[in-house]
Design an enzyme around this catalytic site. Structure first.
Site, PDB file in Angstrom:
ATOM      1  N   LYS A  52      85.030  38.482  68.016  1.00 29.60           N
ATOM      2  CA  LYS A  52      84.754  37.078  67.716  1.00 29.60           C
ATOM      3  C   LYS A  52      85.268  36.734  66.325  1.00 29.60           C
ATOM      4  O   LYS A  52      85.872  35.689  66.108  1.00 29.60           O
ATOM      5  CB  LYS A  52      83.241  36.794  67.794  1.00 29.60           C
ATOM      6  N   GLN A  96      73.806  37.446  68.176  1.00 29.49           N
ATOM      7  CA  GLN A  96      74.272  38.366  69.229  1.00 29.49           C
ATOM      8  C   GLN A  96      73.085  39.012  69.944  1.00 29.49           C
ATOM      9  O   GLN A  96      72.161  39.516  69.305  1.00 29.49           O
ATOM     10  CB  GLN A  96      75.184  39.436  68.602  1.00 29.49           C
ATOM     11  N   ASP A 119      76.321  29.028  71.753  1.00 30.70           N
ATOM     12  CA  ASP A 119      76.076  29.774  72.997  1.00 30.70           C
ATOM     13  C   ASP A 119      75.589  28.861  74.124  1.00 30.70           C
ATOM     14  O   ASP A 119      75.631  29.231  75.287  1.00 30.70           O
ATOM     15  CB  ASP A 119      74.981  30.830  72.769  1.00 30.70           C
TER      16      ASP A 119
HETATM   17  N1  GUN Z   1      75.569  39.346  74.350  1.00 30.88           N
HETATM   18  C1  GUN Z   1      76.365  39.461  75.442  1.00 30.88           C
HETATM   19  N2  GUN Z   1      76.924  38.284  75.741  1.00 30.88           N
HETATM   20  C2  GUN Z   1      76.498  37.399  74.824  1.00 30.88           C
HETATM   21  C3  GUN Z   1      76.746  36.019  74.604  1.00 30.88           C
HETATM   22  O1  GUN Z   1      77.477  35.340  75.330  1.00 30.88           O
HETATM   23  N3  GUN Z   1      76.120  35.476  73.526  1.00 30.88           N
HETATM   24  C4  GUN Z   1      75.294  36.176  72.722  1.00 30.88           C
HETATM   25  N4  GUN Z   1      74.723  35.548  71.706  1.00 30.88           N
HETATM   26  N5  GUN Z   1      75.047  37.459  72.893  1.00 30.88           N
HETATM   27  C5  GUN Z   1      75.646  38.066  73.942  1.00 30.88           C
END
Ligand code: GUN
Length: 281
Positions: A52, A96, A119
């Protein structure tokens, strides 16, 4: 049969985002910023977050990762989120997942301001999506829908089957397909006759995390098959769909890796840009 190239589509989307950020930078001398909170040292999370960070920098955004050890208190995280909610340089906030057990996921998700919730997990955004209102949409289902629409523009009246009912993927995916006027079925671990339900699908989205669950006799001829799964099987990454079998039946199918995964991150950047733009008006 068509193998949907998610890597290429994600690259195209990132190019668009990059151009738009460059324009913004020229006119406003500002760029969007994404802040990620990473707690603990769970390896997949570390890999996702690195990706990211790399991608946001590549499109010209500011990227900040705040790391905590896995014994951090809930209070400390909530305080940090409060600070980020009020920070004008932060366009989007992402915590996350998964979180360590002393931290209540629901509290954390609720604490992120809906306008910075890249998200799309905050109940305000979940509600907006299910009401068909404007709001931030979860990145993976958004990416899946973009890939589906590369194959078929008009989804009206199609029968879509979503395997999995998680808040991250299955539920928002179903909402997006409903908005496209699909007839939507959600199937899950308690569904009777999973195979029969899947066989009805013109569009089949698998998001359960069961390696190679979907076999060739689960798929209708010329269906569009989207595989959200990322599973480790004998040291290999495989999806929820038995790709080699299903590819000859499907009209189009996403591979794992190189399908949905890259789109998720590109959509995260798109959401961050949207947050920035909304904050400027
Ligand atoms: N962990 C796995 N996929 C995601 C996601 O799309 N967003 C977040 N915040 N954590 C994750």
């Amino acid at each position: 049969m068509m193998i949907i190239d998610g890597k290429k589509e994600a690259e195209l989307l990132r190019e668009e985002i990059k151009k738009e950020i460059l324009k913004i930078k020229k006119s406003k001398n500002k760029v969007p910023g994404l802040t990620v909170i990473l707690i603990g040292n769970y390896t997949p999370s570390q890999i996702y977050v690195k990706n990211k960070e790399k991608n946001s920098k590549e499109v010209g955004m500011n990227s900040d990762v705040i790391k905590y050890s896995d014994d951090v208190s809930e209070k400390e995280i909530l305080n940090k989120i409060k600070e980020l909610n009020n920070d004008q340089n932060v366009s989007g906030i992402l915590v996350q997942l998964p979180l360590p057990k002393q931290i209540d996921k629901e509290k954390i998700i609720n604490s992120i301001h809906p306008s910075k919730d890249v998200d799309g997990f905050n109940p305000v955004n979940v509600g907006n999506l299910s009401s068909g209102y404007q709001g931030l949409v979860p990145c993976t289902p958004m990416g899946c829908l973009m890939l589906i629409k590369k194959v078929e523009k008009n989804l009206s009246g199609k029968h879509a089957v979503v395997i999995g009912r998680s808040n991250l993927n299955g539920k928002p995916m179903a909402q997006l397909l409903l908005k496209e006027n699909c007839t939507v079925t959600i199937v899950h671990s308690k569904t009777k006759n999973l195979q029969q339900e899947c066989l009805k699908a013109d569009i089949l989205v698998a998001a359960v995390g069961v390696p190679n669950l979907v076999k060739k006799d689960w798929v209708k001829k010329d269906a569009i098959v989207i595989d959200v799964g990322i599973n480790k099987l004998n040291d290999k990454i495989v999806g929820d769909v038995e790709f080699d079998q299903v590819k000859d039946i499907a009209k189009a199918i996403t591979p794992v890796p190189g399908g949905v995964g890259p789109m998720t991150i590109a959509c995260l950047l798109k959401n961050t840009l949207e947050c920035f733009k909304a904050s400027q008006t």
